[in-house]
Structures are given as structure tokens and as C-alpha cells.
Design an enzyme around this catalytic site. Sequence first.
Site, PDB file in Angstrom:
ATOM      1  N   ARG A 224      71.224  41.441   1.549  1.00 49.51           N
ATOM      2  CA  ARG A 224      71.027  40.944   0.590  1.00 49.51           C
ATOM      3  C   ARG A 224      70.607  39.415   0.340  1.00 49.51           C
ATOM      4  NH1 ARG A 224      70.356  45.768  -0.223  1.00 49.51           N
ATOM      5  NH2 ARG A 224      71.033  46.591  -2.242  1.00 49.51           N
ATOM      6  N   HIS A 272      61.665  44.023   1.644  1.00 46.52           N
ATOM      7  CA  HIS A 272      63.004  44.801   1.239  1.00 46.52           C
ATOM      8  C   HIS A 272      62.545  46.197   2.142  1.00 46.52           C
ATOM      9  CE1 HIS A 272      66.610  45.046  -1.023  1.00 46.52           C
ATOM     10  NE2 HIS A 272      66.487  46.092   0.052  1.00 46.52           N
TER      11      HIS A 272
HETATM   12  C1  GLV Z   1      68.214  49.138   0.232  1.00 46.66           C
HETATM   13  O1  GLV Z   1      68.611  48.103   0.093  1.00 46.66           O
HETATM   14  C2  GLV Z   1      69.568  49.957   0.043  1.00 46.66           C
HETATM   15  O2  GLV Z   1      70.411  49.589  -0.963  1.00 46.66           O
HETATM   16  O3  GLV Z   1      69.292  51.524   0.226  1.00 46.66           O
END
Ligand code: GLV
Length: 309
Positions: A224, A272
Site C-alpha cells: 500500500r 496497482h
Molecule cells: C488489492 O490491492 C487487494 O487488496 O486485493
Amino acid sequence: MTILLNNHGYDNESWRQEFCLQLPQFPVKVFGQQPIDPEEVVYAMVWNHPPGDLQRYPKLKAIFSLGAGAEHFVSDPTLPDVPVVLLADPAVARDMAAHVLYWVLTFHRRYGDYRAQQQGRVWHRKPIVPTDRFRAGVVGLGRIGTEVARRLAGFGYAVSGWDASDRELEGVECHSGLGALDGFLAQNDVIINALPLSEKTRHFLGAGVFVSMRSGSFFINISRGAVVHDEALLEALDNGHLAGAALDAFAEEPLPANHRYWSHPNVFVTPHMSGATFPSSAVAVISNNVRRFEKGLEVYPLFNREAGY
Ligand code: GLV
């Protein structure tokens, strides 16, 4: 005996179809798409549900996450007092390890430099250290960090790991506790962040951490964004202490257009994508947990409300 699919940010149809296939005994109703009698919902499959919604179902027996992260539970102070099961999909952990391997290889074997050399038709082999001398350090040895460490070790890298608590992992030198952090950081050529975000880990990777990393080393973030102190990382990259960073997660997503990461010559930005969750594998894992739960067996991994992950 209905399953509620309360999934914000994904294509609900493929999830619905997969649940119908794998748990045919439960009708599946999609939040916002059809009328739902709150009394009929026994399981809620959720991702970024509207806070407060889950307390509307008096017969709810358990909640299952459709993604690895737990922030959507932490941010809901009205989470009902039923077991909350996180998602540990081995396919996601494997894909995240592959993403990390891509960057470790890129940094170790200088693939970026060869791309640049190709523009000028330059044939020049860069000196590198042997794979078993290139040291990769994984911060956070949870489910994903463990898989990353194991897979990198499988490729022959010299892998070590750090975690707040004691861990043991075959083929991986494990360090634990704050007292061991600086020494661990200083010995690695690349540091990979796999820590979950919690109030304890917010901005945990700050100036002190980057200064302790080896000069000329690299940083990879797959967890994160808010675990990293962005200004401290940029400072370490600007002054050349760190040679590069591959970042897949950001404190604000999408990464704002004016953020310095976009244009930094030594930063690689990906949106991401290191471990996408696919219904085909995730629903199999969740359905297995539902079947176990129905039989009164243990389900894994349970969300720890105190720890926040
Ligand atoms: C993505 O970042 C998740 O937590 O699945």
C-alpha cells in the site's frame, strides 16, 4: 439463504456467475441490482461496500472479502460482529511474486539500460554480480511477502526477510523486531515492501529506513502506498542514495497527474496491477471457506479487528 454480492469497483457479472457455479445451493443477489430482503442474506461477499450496509442483514453469518486488502473493513465502524474472512488467493500471491521478480531481474540485470543502449545500437555487456550474490530483502513476511521471498529464493537470489514478529522460512534468512531492521536494510541490494497498511505501518518506510538502505540499492512497493513516506523516498532517489524504485501502490490512487513520481527518471510507476484478483481463482478459495464454515470448520484467514488486517 442468499449470498449478497456487494462488490464496488469490479465487474459483478463474472463474480455472480462464478458464485452460482461454485455454490449452486445459494441464490446470489447483487447489491443495487435487484430487491433484496435483508432477512434472507446469510453471507456477504464484499469489496469496498458502503459503510453501514452490512448491519442491515440480521441473519448474516459471515462476511468474505473479495480482495486481499482489509481497509474496507477498517473504515466501517459498524461492521457486524460476525467472522470476517479475508482473501488469501494463492494465484494472487503468485502473480505478485512474478511482478516482483520482473523488477528484481530488471534492476539486477540492467534490462532498462539495454533498452536505452539499443536506441544507440550499442553492444556492451554490463558487469553484474552473480544471482546468488544479489541480495533481496522482503519487509513484511505475511502471506504475500512469504510467497515473494520463497519464489525469489527459488530463482537463486540471496533472500532475507524482516517482520515485526519471529518467522521461519526455509531458504530465507529471517530477521525480526525493530532492533534488527537497520542491519537487515543495510545488507540488501533491493528492498521489497509487503507490509499491510495499518495504523502501525502508516509511513513506516520513512527517512530513517531509506537512509539505512545500502547506497545504490533499489526499492519495490507492492503493498500500500501509505506505508511509504513519499517525500522521504523522493529525497533518497533525488540525492542518488537509492538507484531506483518500482511502485505499484500509492497513497492516492489514481496517482495524481502532477505527482513527481510520474516524471522521476528513476521511478517506475504501475497502476496497482501487481496482483489482480480473478473471480475464477478467488471464488474457488472463498467457496471452499463457505463450505468449511457451514460444517463448523476453521476458516482462514480471519480479519483481526485489533490489528486492522
Ligand atoms: C488489492 O490491492 C487487494 O487488496 O486485493
